[in-house]
Design a protein around this motif. Structure first.
Motif, mmCIF file in Angstrom:
data_model
loop_
_atom_site.group_PDB
_atom_site.id
_atom_site.type_symbol
_atom_site.label_atom_id
_atom_site.label_comp_id
_atom_site.label_asym_id
_atom_site.label_seq_id
_atom_site.Cartn_x
_atom_site.Cartn_y
_atom_site.Cartn_z
ATOM 1 N N CYS A 1 -9.573 66.685 92.801
ATOM 2 C CA CYS A 1 -8.625 67.668 92.277
ATOM 3 C C CYS A 1 -8.911 69.019 92.936
ATOM 4 O O CYS A 1 -10.067 69.474 92.933
ATOM 5 N N VAL A 2 -7.882 69.651 93.492
ATOM 6 C CA VAL A 2 -8.029 70.959 94.142
ATOM 7 C C VAL A 2 -7.018 71.909 93.510
ATOM 8 O O VAL A 2 -5.822 71.858 93.814
ATOM 9 N N SER A 3 -7.509 72.760 92.614
ATOM 10 C CA SER A 3 -6.636 73.642 91.828
ATOM 11 C C SER A 3 -6.819 75.073 92.316
ATOM 12 O O SER A 3 -7.950 75.580 92.362
ATOM 13 N N VAL A 4 -5.724 75.734 92.670
ATOM 14 C CA VAL A 4 -5.775 77.038 93.329
ATOM 15 C C VAL A 4 -5.148 78.112 92.444
ATOM 16 O O VAL A 4 -4.038 77.938 91.924
ATOM 17 N N ASN A 5 -5.879 79.200 92.256
ATOM 18 C CA ASN A 5 -5.405 80.403 91.571
ATOM 19 C C ASN A 5 -4.991 80.147 90.127
ATOM 20 O O ASN A 5 -5.841 79.963 89.263
ATOM 21 N N ASP A 6 -3.699 80.072 89.829
ATOM 22 C CA ASP A 6 -3.269 79.884 88.433
ATOM 23 C C ASP A 6 -3.287 78.420 88.004
ATOM 24 O O ASP A 6 -3.019 78.117 86.837
ATOM 25 N N GLU A 7 -3.602 77.504 88.922
ATOM 26 C CA GLU A 7 -3.750 76.091 88.562
ATOM 27 C C GLU A 7 -5.117 75.906 87.907
ATOM 28 O O GLU A 7 -6.142 76.249 88.493
ATOM 29 N N VAL A 8 -5.129 75.365 86.704
ATOM 30 C CA VAL A 8 -6.382 75.259 85.955
ATOM 31 C C VAL A 8 -7.128 73.979 86.323
ATOM 32 O O VAL A 8 -8.308 74.015 86.677
ATOM 33 N N VAL A 9 -6.456 72.837 86.232
ATOM 34 C CA VAL A 9 -7.082 71.556 86.535
ATOM 35 C C VAL A 9 -6.053 70.571 87.075
ATOM 36 O O VAL A 9 -4.850 70.718 86.866
ATOM 37 N N HIS A 10 -6.575 69.565 87.781
ATOM 38 C CA HIS A 10 -5.853 68.343 88.157
ATOM 39 C C HIS A 10 -4.762 68.542 89.200
ATOM 40 O O HIS A 10 -3.929 67.646 89.395
ATOM 41 N N ALA A 11 -4.757 69.677 89.882
ATOM 42 C CA ALA A 11 -3.768 69.855 90.954
ATOM 43 C C ALA A 11 -4.038 68.858 92.075
ATOM 44 O O ALA A 11 -5.190 68.529 92.373
ATOM 45 N N ILE A 12 -2.978 68.381 92.698
ATOM 46 C CA ILE A 12 -3.070 67.363 93.748
ATOM 47 C C ILE A 12 -3.151 68.053 95.110
ATOM 48 O O ILE A 12 -2.283 68.871 95.449
ATOM 49 N N PRO A 13 -4.191 67.784 95.905
ATOM 50 C CA PRO A 13 -4.298 68.434 97.220
ATOM 51 C C PRO A 13 -3.154 68.030 98.142
ATOM 52 O O PRO A 13 -2.663 66.904 98.079
ATOM 53 N N ARG A 14 -2.755 68.992 99.002
ATOM 54 C CA ARG A 14 -1.662 68.742 99.954
ATOM 55 C C ARG A 14 -2.098 69.187 101.342
ATOM 56 O O ARG A 14 -2.734 70.229 101.504
ATOM 57 N N SER A 15 -1.724 68.409 102.338
ATOM 58 C CA SER A 15 -2.107 68.732 103.716
ATOM 59 C C SER A 15 -1.393 69.971 104.230
ATOM 60 O O SER A 15 -1.852 70.603 105.191
ATOM 61 N N ASP A 16 -0.255 70.354 103.627
ATOM 62 C CA ASP A 16 0.493 71.507 104.111
ATOM 63 C C ASP A 16 0.102 72.808 103.394
ATOM 64 O O ASP A 16 0.693 73.855 103.642
ATOM 65 N N ARG A 17 -0.891 72.761 102.542
ATOM 66 C CA ARG A 17 -1.303 73.950 101.800
ATOM 67 C C ARG A 17 -2.484 74.607 102.497
ATOM 68 O O ARG A 17 -3.524 73.971 102.683
ATOM 69 N N ILE A 18 -2.340 75.854 102.863
ATOM 70 C CA ILE A 18 -3.384 76.582 103.581
ATOM 71 C C ILE A 18 -3.958 77.650 102.659
ATOM 72 O O ILE A 18 -3.223 78.487 102.124
ATOM 73 N N LEU A 19 -5.261 77.594 102.448
ATOM 74 C CA LEU A 19 -5.909 78.568 101.589
ATOM 75 C C LEU A 19 -5.951 79.933 102.260
ATOM 76 O O LEU A 19 -6.084 80.035 103.485
ATOM 77 N N GLN A 20 -5.864 80.985 101.433
ATOM 78 C CA GLN A 20 -5.819 82.346 101.928
ATOM 79 C C GLN A 20 -7.018 83.134 101.398
ATOM 80 O O GLN A 20 -7.591 82.815 100.352
#
Length: 204
Positions: free
Chosen positions: A8-27
């Protein structure tokens, strides 16, 4: 439906269980929660003086939140205080204590830093499944809830926000995020109650 990824890779306002995506680039400045429930194959093993023989897989659960590069002072406070709340919760684990003692120790620390305490999600028992009884909320009263006993295995997981605690569920039916879009943090360890204290099973 099983979770569709291994982490699970949860970014910023995502608390838990977010699904990682290959098109998402961390800033720079992002806050990223990494959460994994892991199945271990059947085996024999010992934890201190306790011997376990299991013929089926057993599970651990853990999470950590990190900042990407330089993060805001608010994000630093959120990450640090949520990690400290986990440490406090683990210290509350001992024979004869209650789930409410863990919950209260987490709540007290998060409130000290004026953070929102997630109420719709909780820690839990873990072992023969990723989620078992008892539930371990991140808020509560000392001396309440189930008594802690030798051999129990618990996943303790403070979840906090810089804003309101209320959540919403994305259309993917997995990702929980804050309703007010505030930053969130999540830390978790699996601990066993052994020799009247907590033994952390998920140290890296």
């Amino acid at each position: 439906v099983p979770y569709p990824a291994s982490l699970c890779v949860s970014v910023n306002d995502e608390v838990v269980h977010a699904i990682p995506r290959s098109d998402r680039i961390l800033q720079e400045g992002d806050v990223v929660g990494l959460d994994i429930g892991m199945a271990w194959p059947s085996q024999e093993f010992r934890i201190k003086n306790l011997e376990f023989r299991n013929s089926r897989s057993m599970f651990t659960d853990m999470a950590v939140t990190v900042g990407v590069g330089k993060v805001s002072s608010g994000a630093e406070r959120l990450i640090r205080a949520t990690k400290e709340a986990l440490d406090n919760g683990i210290r509350a684990v001992k024979l004869g204590a209650h789930v409410g003692d863990i919950s209260f120790s987490i709540q007290e620390h998060l409130e000290k830093y004026k953070l929102g305490i997630i109420r719709d999600l909780a820690g839990h028992g873990v072992g023969y499944a990723v989620h078992e009884e008892p539930l371990i909320p991140n808020f509560g009263k000392p001396g309440t809830g189930p008594e802690l006993k030798e051999g129990m295995v618990l996943a303790i997981e403070p979840m906090a926000t810089l804003g309101d605690w209320r959540l919403k569920l994305d259309d993917d039916e997995w990702t929980f995020r804050t309703k007010d879009a505030s930053l969130a943090a999540h830390f978790e360890h699996t601990v066993a109650i052994v020799d009247n204290r907590s033994e952390i099973l998920t140290l890296c």
